[in-house]
Design a protein around this motif. Structure first.
Motif, PDB file in Angstrom:
ATOM      1  N   VAL A  82       0.829  -1.214   0.000  1.00  0.00           N
ATOM      2  CA  VAL A  82       0.000   0.000   0.000  1.00  0.00           C
ATOM      3  C   VAL A  82       0.862   1.262   0.000  1.00  0.00           C
ATOM      4  CG1 VAL A  82      -2.010  -1.058   1.090  1.00  0.00           C
ATOM      5  CG2 VAL A  82      -0.176  -0.104   2.517  1.00  0.00           C
ATOM      6  N   ASN A  83       2.186   1.089   0.074  1.00  0.00           N
ATOM      7  CA  ASN A  83       3.104   2.230   0.017  1.00  0.00           C
ATOM      8  C   ASN A  83       3.922   2.250  -1.276  1.00  0.00           C
ATOM      9  OD1 ASN A  83       2.458   3.208   2.656  1.00  0.00           O
ATOM     10  ND2 ASN A  83       3.683   1.529   3.509  1.00  0.00           N
ATOM     11  N   HIS A  84       3.514   1.436  -2.233  1.00  0.00           N
ATOM     12  CA  HIS A  84       4.259   1.302  -3.488  1.00  0.00           C
ATOM     13  C   HIS A  84       4.131   2.575  -4.341  1.00  0.00           C
ATOM     14  CE1 HIS A  84       6.079  -1.218  -6.683  1.00  0.00           C
ATOM     15  NE2 HIS A  84       5.356  -0.487  -7.500  1.00  0.00           N
ATOM     16  N   THR A  85       5.197   2.897  -5.042  1.00  0.00           N
ATOM     17  CA  THR A  85       5.137   3.978  -6.027  1.00  0.00           C
ATOM     18  C   THR A  85       5.236   3.381  -7.424  1.00  0.00           C
ATOM     19  OG1 THR A  85       6.155   5.588  -4.530  1.00  0.00           O
ATOM     20  CG2 THR A  85       6.220   6.088  -6.884  1.00  0.00           C
ATOM     21  N   PHE A  86       4.286   3.705  -8.278  1.00  0.00           N
ATOM     22  CA  PHE A  86       4.308   3.251  -9.668  1.00  0.00           C
ATOM     23  C   PHE A  86       5.017   4.308 -10.517  1.00  0.00           C
ATOM     24  CE2 PHE A  86       0.600   1.091  -7.848  1.00  0.00           C
ATOM     25  CZ  PHE A  86       0.879  -0.215  -8.217  1.00  0.00           C
ATOM     26  N   TYR A  87       6.051   3.868 -11.226  1.00  0.00           N
ATOM     27  CA  TYR A  87       6.822   4.781 -12.070  1.00  0.00           C
ATOM     28  C   TYR A  87       6.576   4.453 -13.540  1.00  0.00           C
ATOM     29  CZ  TYR A  87       9.523   5.835  -7.828  1.00  0.00           C
ATOM     30  OH  TYR A  87       9.908   6.218  -6.577  1.00  0.00           O
ATOM     31  N   PRO A  88       6.194   5.438 -14.333  1.00  0.00           N
ATOM     32  CA  PRO A  88       6.044   5.172 -15.771  1.00  0.00           C
ATOM     33  C   PRO A  88       7.415   4.989 -16.414  1.00  0.00           C
ATOM     34  CG  PRO A  88       5.758   7.507 -15.322  1.00  0.00           C
ATOM     35  CD  PRO A  88       5.897   6.837 -13.981  1.00  0.00           C
ATOM     36  N   ARG A  89       7.476   4.177 -17.456  1.00  0.00           N
ATOM     37  CA  ARG A  89       8.726   3.997 -18.193  1.00  0.00           C
ATOM     38  C   ARG A  89       9.014   5.236 -19.032  1.00  0.00           C
ATOM     39  NH1 ARG A  89       9.059   1.223 -14.789  1.00  0.00           N
ATOM     40  NH2 ARG A  89       9.224  -1.039 -14.641  1.00  0.00           N
ATOM     41  N   ARG A  90      10.281   5.557 -19.148  1.00  0.00           N
ATOM     42  CA  ARG A  90      10.675   6.692 -19.969  1.00  0.00           C
ATOM     43  C   ARG A  90      10.483   6.315 -21.442  1.00  0.00           C
ATOM     44  NH1 ARG A  90      14.018  11.323 -19.378  1.00  0.00           N
ATOM     45  NH2 ARG A  90      14.984  11.968 -21.328  1.00  0.00           N
ATOM     46  N   GLY A  91       9.445   6.859 -22.054  1.00  0.00           N
ATOM     47  CA  GLY A  91       9.176   6.550 -23.451  1.00  0.00           C
ATOM     48  C   GLY A  91      10.206   7.172 -24.369  1.00  0.00           C
ATOM     49  N   VAL A  92      10.504   6.482 -25.455  1.00  0.00           N
ATOM     50  CA  VAL A  92      11.476   6.991 -26.421  1.00  0.00           C
ATOM     51  C   VAL A  92      10.760   7.850 -27.447  1.00  0.00           C
ATOM     52  CG1 VAL A  92      13.220   6.380 -28.114  1.00  0.00           C
ATOM     53  CG2 VAL A  92      12.902   4.952 -26.092  1.00  0.00           C
ATOM     54  N   MET A  93      11.126   9.134 -27.505  1.00  0.00           N
ATOM     55  CA  MET A  93      10.574  10.021 -28.519  1.00  0.00           C
ATOM     56  C   MET A  93      11.299   9.773 -29.852  1.00  0.00           C
ATOM     57  SD  MET A  93      10.265  13.552 -26.353  1.00  0.00           S
ATOM     58  CE  MET A  93       9.640  13.527 -24.677  1.00  0.00           C
ATOM     59  N   PRO A  94      10.643  10.105 -30.970  1.00  0.00           N
ATOM     60  CA  PRO A  94      11.274   9.834 -32.267  1.00  0.00           C
ATOM     61  C   PRO A  94      12.689  10.406 -32.401  1.00  0.00           C
ATOM     62  CG  PRO A  94       8.980  10.425 -32.585  1.00  0.00           C
ATOM     63  CD  PRO A  94       9.268  10.615 -31.126  1.00  0.00           C
ATOM     64  N   HIS A  95      12.934  11.602 -31.867  1.00  0.00           N
ATOM     65  CA  HIS A  95      14.262  12.196 -32.030  1.00  0.00           C
ATOM     66  C   HIS A  95      15.282  11.620 -31.042  1.00  0.00           C
ATOM     67  CE1 HIS A  95      12.580  14.670 -28.761  1.00  0.00           C
ATOM     68  NE2 HIS A  95      13.839  14.866 -28.378  1.00  0.00           N
ATOM     69  N   GLU A  96      14.815  10.796 -30.083  1.00  0.00           N
ATOM     70  CA  GLU A  96      15.720  10.198 -29.102  1.00  0.00           C
ATOM     71  C   GLU A  96      16.114   8.768 -29.460  1.00  0.00           C
ATOM     72  OE1 GLU A  96      14.146  12.319 -24.991  1.00  0.00           O
ATOM     73  OE2 GLU A  96      13.175  10.473 -25.695  1.00  0.00           O
ATOM     74  N   TYR A  97      15.490   8.201 -30.451  1.00  0.00           N
ATOM     75  CA  TYR A  97      15.567   6.758 -30.693  1.00  0.00           C
ATOM     76  C   TYR A  97      17.002   6.247 -30.772  1.00  0.00           C
ATOM     77  CZ  TYR A  97      14.643   2.179 -32.728  1.00  0.00           C
ATOM     78  OH  TYR A  97      14.579   0.831 -32.955  1.00  0.00           O
ATOM     79  N   ILE A  98      17.834   6.889 -31.575  1.00  0.00           N
ATOM     80  CA  ILE A  98      19.188   6.401 -31.817  1.00  0.00           C
ATOM     81  C   ILE A  98      20.044   6.484 -30.551  1.00  0.00           C
ATOM     82  CG2 ILE A  98      21.289   6.745 -33.200  1.00  0.00           C
ATOM     83  CD1 ILE A  98      18.926   5.582 -34.717  1.00  0.00           C
ATOM     84  N   SER A  99      19.736   7.405 -29.678  1.00  0.00           N
ATOM     85  CA  SER A  99      20.579   7.615 -28.490  1.00  0.00           C
ATOM     86  C   SER A  99      20.253   6.641 -27.353  1.00  0.00           C
ATOM     87  CB  SER A  99      20.430   9.060 -27.995  1.00  0.00           C
ATOM     88  OG  SER A  99      19.147   9.274 -27.500  1.00  0.00           O
ATOM     89  N   TYR A 100      19.256   5.771 -27.553  1.00  0.00           N
ATOM     90  CA  TYR A 100      18.879   4.831 -26.520  1.00  0.00           C
ATOM     91  C   TYR A 100      19.246   3.405 -26.949  1.00  0.00           C
ATOM     92  CZ  TYR A 100      16.156   8.166 -23.798  1.00  0.00           C
ATOM     93  OH  TYR A 100      15.762   9.225 -23.021  1.00  0.00           O
ATOM     94  N   PHE A 101      19.454   2.545 -25.978  1.00  0.00           N
ATOM     95  CA  PHE A 101      19.633   1.131 -26.274  1.00  0.00           C
ATOM     96  C   PHE A 101      18.248   0.507 -26.414  1.00  0.00           C
ATOM     97  CE2 PHE A 101      23.514   2.206 -23.904  1.00  0.00           C
ATOM     98  CZ  PHE A 101      24.489   1.732 -24.787  1.00  0.00           C
ATOM     99  N   VAL A 102      17.798   0.379 -27.633  1.00  0.00           N
ATOM    100  CA  VAL A 102      16.464  -0.195 -27.867  1.00  0.00           C
ATOM    101  C   VAL A 102      16.553  -1.295 -28.900  1.00  0.00           C
ATOM    102  CG1 VAL A 102      15.161   1.838 -27.211  1.00  0.00           C
ATOM    103  CG2 VAL A 102      15.984   1.640 -29.536  1.00  0.00           C
TER     104      VAL A 102
END
Length: 508
Positions: free
Chosen positions: A488-508
């Protein structure tokens, strides 16, 4: 004669040179096409060697927005498809009752009694064009998904769709109307966003198909209004039938009582706000939780008439008398545990309880009538219960689906990288790749639903339903009891979505 020899030598040289250039062009062309073929083989080999992604946990809770449960003091719930999840038998019941009402009250041809419910025909979140009588799927950019457009039970070709709409993108005023709280009367297109609408969609398409085959001249909007009214008028009958045969229609959720116990032990307040009548809710809650279910709730409001409960400024809250089954007309000045209330507004709820803002977390299944207003106007935190996630995640976890999805991504990248070549032979290879990509996209669509695909995606974009869900829900999951997997004390964190201009800079 010497001149003739010189000319012959010149001609021979020209011929040899011409042949050489032709051979060189052929070699270059072959070399160029071979380059594409080699690139295809390399990417295909790489795809086949890739380790498949891990399975998605079907009992997980997914975050659209960061949500810290430590801040939540009050838990609110809708009833239908939130606390109570229904078996497929309910779809058949609603369909049959609506069809019977069409014949008996609206004097539709008796022959439509032979039109049977088609399980798996439609999915939630589709739009129905009440002007043109067309059921279709839109993405988050209001683009029509080709291959998911039906008139009756007949799929329309891409050419037919463009002939009707002149454009693949539908204007927002056509979809949402011109006013903030546009109702059916203001819009030309209605979204069928809850699970009760699935049998309604099937009845619309079945009757429209019957009329088309019989060459009856019918008005699509009249058909829509009649069927909507028939289904709505069938709900009281449905409530009585389900209340008398609860186990036949409601899935038993053995963990629901455990979930309530967890919240009460953590000193959380609980309330229920539902559009359903008390007798119907009571039978279902007794079946799932026990006869003492009301002891868990600090407030119970039935027949709330959402979304008006969240939007109306003045509509008196009344007390419901369980013994007489009627409403008491006394003024309500405080809300008491153990008392059943009827109608009212969210303003009264907040004023009389002091439950406000981010300390309230409300769960519902409908992104609009349950979640939109409380998050936009009142700052409540929201959770969506989307039962279709069970089927969607099972499909995502299928190894064949994973392989196809991986290859689709890599093939699309391959096409993007080589699409600017101008050589005709290279263009033929690209067209072959495009045809393979189209087949892959359809194969991936069909495994979710043969007619309309996934609830959450068109071929690649999120659906219009997904867009609204992600906007109005902080978290979503397939079953309310999945929250037992978290403290009941958990924090839900959204995943950092990859924007189109960020795609190449991420390990995906």
């Amino acid at each position: 004669m010497f001149l003739c020899k010189v000319i012959s030598k010149c001609t021979l040289r020209l011929l040899l040179k011409s042949r050489f250039h032709r051979k060189q062009k052929i070699f270059i062309r072959l070399h160029s096409t071979r380059r594409l073929e080699e690139a295809y083989k390399v990417v295909k080999t790489k795809c086949q060697s890739k380790k498949l992604p891990k399975d998605v946990n079907p009992r997980a809770v997914f975050a659209c927005n960061e949500l810290d449960l430590k801040e939540v003091k009050v838990y609110g719930f809708d009833y239908d498809y939130t606390l109570a999840c229904y078996k497929p038998s309910l779809d058949y019941l609603l369909y049959n009752l609506g069809r019977q009402t069409l014949i008996e009250q609206y004097k539709y041809p008796p022959d439509i009694k032979n039109l049977e419910y088609r399980p798996g025909f439609a999915v939630r979140g589709l739009h129905y064009d009440i002007e043109k009588g067309i059921l279709l799927k839109l993405d988050s950019f209001l683009q029509i998904q080709f291959g998911a457009v039906y008139k009756g039970l007949t799929p329309l070709s891409n050419e037919e769709v463009l002939q009707i709409y002149k454009n693949r993108i539908i204007p927002i005023a056509y979809v949402e109307g011109h006013t903030k709280n546009a109702s059916d009367s203001h819009t030309k297109m209605v979204q069928l966003a809850d699970l009760f609408s699935v049998p309604e969609m099937c009845l619309i398409c079945n009757v429209a198909d019957y009329f088309e085959k019989k060459h009856f001249d019918y008005h699509p909007e009249i058909l829509f209004r009649d069927i909507k009214s028939s289904i709505r008028n069938s709900h009281p009958v449905m409530h009585n039938i389900v209340a008398q045969n609860v186990s036949e229609y409601i899935e038993r959720n053995d963990k629901l009582r455990q979930f309530f116990d967890r919240l009460v032990q953590a000193n959380k307040k609980l309330f229920l706000v539902t559009n359903s009548p008390y007798g119907f809710v009571n039978k279902g809650m007794e079946f799932m939780v026990g006869k003492d279910w009301k002891e868990y709730f600090d407030l119970v409001i039935v027949q709330a008439r959402k979304p008006r409960f969240f939007t109306d400024l003045s509509r008196p809250i009344r007390v419901y008398d369980e013994r007489s089954g009627s409403h008491i007309w006394d003024r309500v000045t405080k809300l008491e545990k153990g008392v059943i209330y009827y109608e009212g507004t969210v303003k009264q709820l907040q004023d009389l309880t002091g439950w406000r803002g981010h300390q309230v977390l409300y769960f519902g299944d409908h992104p609009y009538s349950d979640l939109a207003d409380v998050t936009l106007e009142h700052g409540w935190r929201t959770g969506a219960i989307i039962t279709e996630l069970t089927h969607e995640i099972a499909t995502l976890n299928n190894p064949e689906f994973k392989k196809n999805a991986n290859w689709l991504q890599m093939l699309t990248q391959l096409i993007e990288d080589h699409q600017d070549c101008e050589d005709p032979d290279e263009q033929k290879i690209l067209m072959k790749w495009m045809a393979e990509r189209d087949k892959l996209r359809n194969d991936i669509k069909y495994v979710f639903n043969e007619q309309f695909g996934s609830v959450f995606r068109t071929y690649h974009n999120p659906t219009y339903f997904s867009r609204r869900l992600f906007r109005f829900a902080d978290i979503y999951t397939s079953n309310i009891a999945n929250l037992l997997n978290y403290s009941v004390n958990h924090t839900f964190y959204p995943r950092r979505g990859v924007m189109p201009h960020e795609y190449i800079s991420y390990f995906v």
